[in-house]
Design an enzyme around this catalytic site. Sequence first.
Site, PDB file in Angstrom:
ATOM      1  N   SER A 110       4.244-137.525 105.446  1.00  0.00           N
ATOM      2  CA  SER A 110       5.236-136.589 105.971  1.00  0.00           C
ATOM      3  C   SER A 110       6.071-137.290 107.046  1.00  0.00           C
ATOM      4  CB  SER A 110       4.531-135.367 106.559  1.00  0.00           C
ATOM      5  OG  SER A 110       5.466-134.434 107.030  1.00  0.00           O
ATOM      6  N   ARG A 162       0.863-133.559 117.148  1.00  0.00           N
ATOM      7  CA  ARG A 162       1.131-134.988 116.910  1.00  0.00           C
ATOM      8  C   ARG A 162       1.198-135.776 118.222  1.00  0.00           C
ATOM      9  NH1 ARG A 162      -0.508-132.718 113.417  1.00  0.00           N
ATOM     10  NH2 ARG A 162       0.334-132.413 111.324  1.00  0.00           N
ATOM     11  N   GLU A 204       7.930-137.726 112.612  1.00  0.00           N
ATOM     12  CA  GLU A 204       6.484-137.743 112.825  1.00  0.00           C
ATOM     13  C   GLU A 204       5.962-139.148 112.570  1.00  0.00           C
ATOM     14  OE1 GLU A 204       2.714-136.106 110.268  1.00  0.00           O
ATOM     15  OE2 GLU A 204       4.234-134.647 110.843  1.00  0.00           O
TER      16      GLU A 204
END
Length: 304
Positions: free
Chosen positions: A223, A173, A293
């Site tokens: 998510s 990420r 995230e």
Amino acid sequence: MITDKTLLKAYPQIDILLNEPLSHYTNTLTGGPADILAFPTSVKQCQELVEYANDHQLPVTVIGNASNLIVKDGGIRGLTIILTKINKITSHENLVVADAGAALIDVTKAAQAHSLTGIEWAAGIPGSVGGAVFMNAGAYGGEIENVVVGAEVLTSDDKVIHLNHEQLDLGYRHSSVQENHQIVLSATFSLSTGIADKIQKEMDRLNFLRASKQPLDLPSCGSVFKRPKGYFAGKLIHDSGLQGFQVGGAQVSTKHAGFIVNVDHATATDYLNVISHVQETVYKKFGVHLHTEVRIIGDEILNK
């Protein structure tokens, strides 16, 4: 708040809105107003907008599909650019080149149409190409870093440069684009020759799995938390008894604990309060810090 219309007069060819609620564009259906919201249709227009912002000392925020994003209820000051109108996708031999505003799902469809395999894992990811490179998006064992070979980016001083795979510095990420405050304009993906029917079957299989496990029928930001080393965020949240926990209209999904869904006119503040409670509870129970995230931007309270 920006109330003057100098930018509109300077660039009448660009679709520009003032004080526009970003809840109209985010997947969570939350978010305060953008002072200036612009929809360029070319790289040149994007450069002109950034140049204008630099000349007028306006902060610049770039948004793609706003699928993994929470905009706070105070909104975003300065200039916000949405790139979804820059969305061309082309292919040549084993390469697919996609503009930043193109949907990642459309890239997988283009690859399948040309019998190119390697990016099936992204068939259900709702983000844009720019956002996917920015975040090094991934799912079902695949990640952008495994298929991207380079990207064109716009620097903070209005220059278009090419970054190769190494220069993108892709990790979990993470990308160099984040650190250097650059804007992804396009990306090139290197894929392998496959069989179109088999590629489609794999995409269908993964989309079935996604639909069976994720709350796709409700607004969400995807998510929410990064995967902690040695753990799964969703399992930690589930084992903490947090599924169904709700603040205002934001709720920890009862279908997948890693998602927070908008069940009743939630605000961004509702989302942030749920996130905070989840982080505190999981840490108290398991001693694990959950890091977000989802990208969280904007102001808490709108200054009038």
